[in-house]
Design an enzyme around this catalytic site. Structure first.
Site, PDB file in Angstrom:
ATOM      1  N   LYS A 107      52.117  31.741  57.593  1.00 51.13           N
ATOM      2  CA  LYS A 107      52.274  31.143  56.288  1.00 51.13           C
ATOM      3  C   LYS A 107      53.739  30.530  56.465  1.00 51.13           C
ATOM      4  O   LYS A 107      54.482  31.220  56.437  1.00 51.13           O
ATOM      5  CB  LYS A 107      52.156  31.934  55.124  1.00 51.13           C
ATOM      6  CG  LYS A 107      52.378  31.344  53.586  1.00 51.13           C
ATOM      7  CD  LYS A 107      52.501  32.209  52.526  1.00 51.13           C
ATOM      8  CE  LYS A 107      53.101  31.256  51.271  1.00 51.13           C
ATOM      9  NZ  LYS A 107      53.531  32.039  50.283  1.00 51.13           N
ATOM     10  N   GLY A 168      57.387  33.293  41.279  1.00 52.30           N
ATOM     11  CA  GLY A 168      57.909  34.376  40.615  1.00 52.30           C
ATOM     12  C   GLY A 168      58.096  33.966  39.106  1.00 52.30           C
ATOM     13  O   GLY A 168      58.613  34.991  38.189  1.00 52.30           O
ATOM     14  N   ALA A 194      51.918  30.149  44.215  1.00 49.47           N
ATOM     15  CA  ALA A 194      53.219  30.272  43.474  1.00 49.47           C
ATOM     16  C   ALA A 194      53.123  29.536  42.141  1.00 49.47           C
ATOM     17  O   ALA A 194      52.444  28.828  41.888  1.00 49.47           O
ATOM     18  CB  ALA A 194      54.581  29.547  44.075  1.00 49.47           C
ATOM     19  N   GLY A 195      53.538  30.558  41.153  1.00 52.43           N
ATOM     20  CA  GLY A 195      53.677  30.250  39.983  1.00 52.43           C
ATOM     21  C   GLY A 195      52.728  30.739  38.839  1.00 52.43           C
ATOM     22  O   GLY A 195      52.761  30.713  37.488  1.00 52.43           O
ATOM     23  N   ALA A 216      51.184  36.705  44.074  1.00 49.53           N
ATOM     24  CA  ALA A 216      51.805  38.143  44.367  1.00 49.53           C
ATOM     25  C   ALA A 216      52.306  38.860  43.063  1.00 49.53           C
ATOM     26  O   ALA A 216      51.825  39.763  42.428  1.00 49.53           O
ATOM     27  CB  ALA A 216      52.763  38.144  45.366  1.00 49.53           C
ATOM     28  N   SER A 217      53.375  37.971  42.523  1.00 46.75           N
ATOM     29  CA  SER A 217      54.082  38.401  41.296  1.00 46.75           C
ATOM     30  C   SER A 217      53.086  38.852  40.088  1.00 46.75           C
ATOM     31  O   SER A 217      53.433  39.737  39.265  1.00 46.75           O
ATOM     32  CB  SER A 217      55.317  37.778  41.060  1.00 46.75           C
ATOM     33  OG  SER A 217      56.100  37.621  42.059  1.00 46.75           O
TER      34      SER A 217
END
Length: 277
Positions: A107, A168, A194-195, A216-217
């Protein structure tokens, strides 16, 4: 085959990236987790088959247990180049990952600054071109610019990964129109990266036509990571099924779901009639 069966078959179609065949369209990250036990339970609850690991954190000690978790549950590790600011650093990190993990998967992340963690498009394209030339299977983290996404595909990237919002932030998908444009123009998998902050946003990504979601977050920093992982699993499935089933067209005016034939009292007024007596 009934319409219901066709929709189910389409939504169950495996995702193919390079030589990978994935039945789960939820890709997980490991960043932000405070407990290896919680991380392991969340990964299992998510049903993921592909999980990113930052190679800059690869070292003896606690971080090693991430790879042990992945091996234990037969989850494929996707090394990433998180924290790299130049094409040179990203290429070096990718080569270290290939040597350490015996994989051509990477990635690719090349970020512009610490405040936004958004990609540097010039360095990203440069790194992607060189890595593809060296037989890497490149999944490129990019911004939501359709032109850059198409350029990465043309260079030979196996997937493009537009950001919904900065990493994040949990802001969701800030520019759904651009994500749709990227999807419409792409001939490789599009992975929303992301986001994402909650399950409804993961569903929206799939409804927009993305082939998968990486997060992830949203899980690792949730109050209940395991519960959120389960929610994300179901959200991605629901969004994919909604996309393949076909939403109804948007209309300016109402359209009754039941016929007006046989109405006993009153009459149906047209949209131009005055409601006043």
């Amino acid at each position: 085959m009934s319409c219901d069966e066709k929709a189910a078959t389409s939504s169950d179609e495996p995702l193919r990236i390079g030589g990978l065949r994935l039945t789960s369209r939820l890709i997980m990250g490991t960043g932000g987790s405070t407990s290896m036990d919680t991380l392991e339970r969340a990964l299992v609850a998510s049903g993921t088959q592909l999980t990113t690991v930052a190679m800059r954190r690869f070292a003896a000690g606690p971080r090693q247990s991430v790879f042990e978790i992945l091996q234990r549950h037969r989850i494929t590790a996707l090394p990433n180049t998180a924290g790299c600011y130049t094409a040179r650093d990203a290429i070096l990190t990718a080569n270290l990952a290939r040597e350490a993990l015996d994989t051509n998967l990477v990635k690719l992340e090349v970020i512009a600054d610490e405040d936004t963690l958004l990609p540097d498009p010039v360095e990203l394209v440069n790194a992607a071109e060189q890595l593809v030339a060296n037989d890497f299977v490149v999944l490129a983290y990019t911004n939501d610019d359709p032109a850059i996404a198409k350029r990465l595909e043309d260079l030979g990237c196996a997937a493009v990964m537009p950001a919904g919002a900065p990493i994040g932030t949990g802001l969701g998908i800030l520019n759904p129109h651009n994500i749709e444009l990227i999807v419409d123009r792409a001939n490789v998998p599009v992975i929303l990266d992301a986001g994402i902050g909650t399950a409804s946003e993961a569903t929206l990504a799939m409804e927009l036509g993305c082939d998968a979601v990486l997060l992830a977050s949203a899980v690792t920093r949730a109050h209940n990571p395991v519960g959120m992982a389960q929610a994300m699993k179901m959200a991605v499935v629901a969004g994919r099924m909604a996309r393949t089933s076909g939403r109804i067209p948007r209309r300016r005016l109402a359209r009754a779901s039941s016929p007006f034939d046989g109405i006993i009292t009153g009459r149906v007024r047209g949209p131009r009639e005055n409601d006043s007596l």
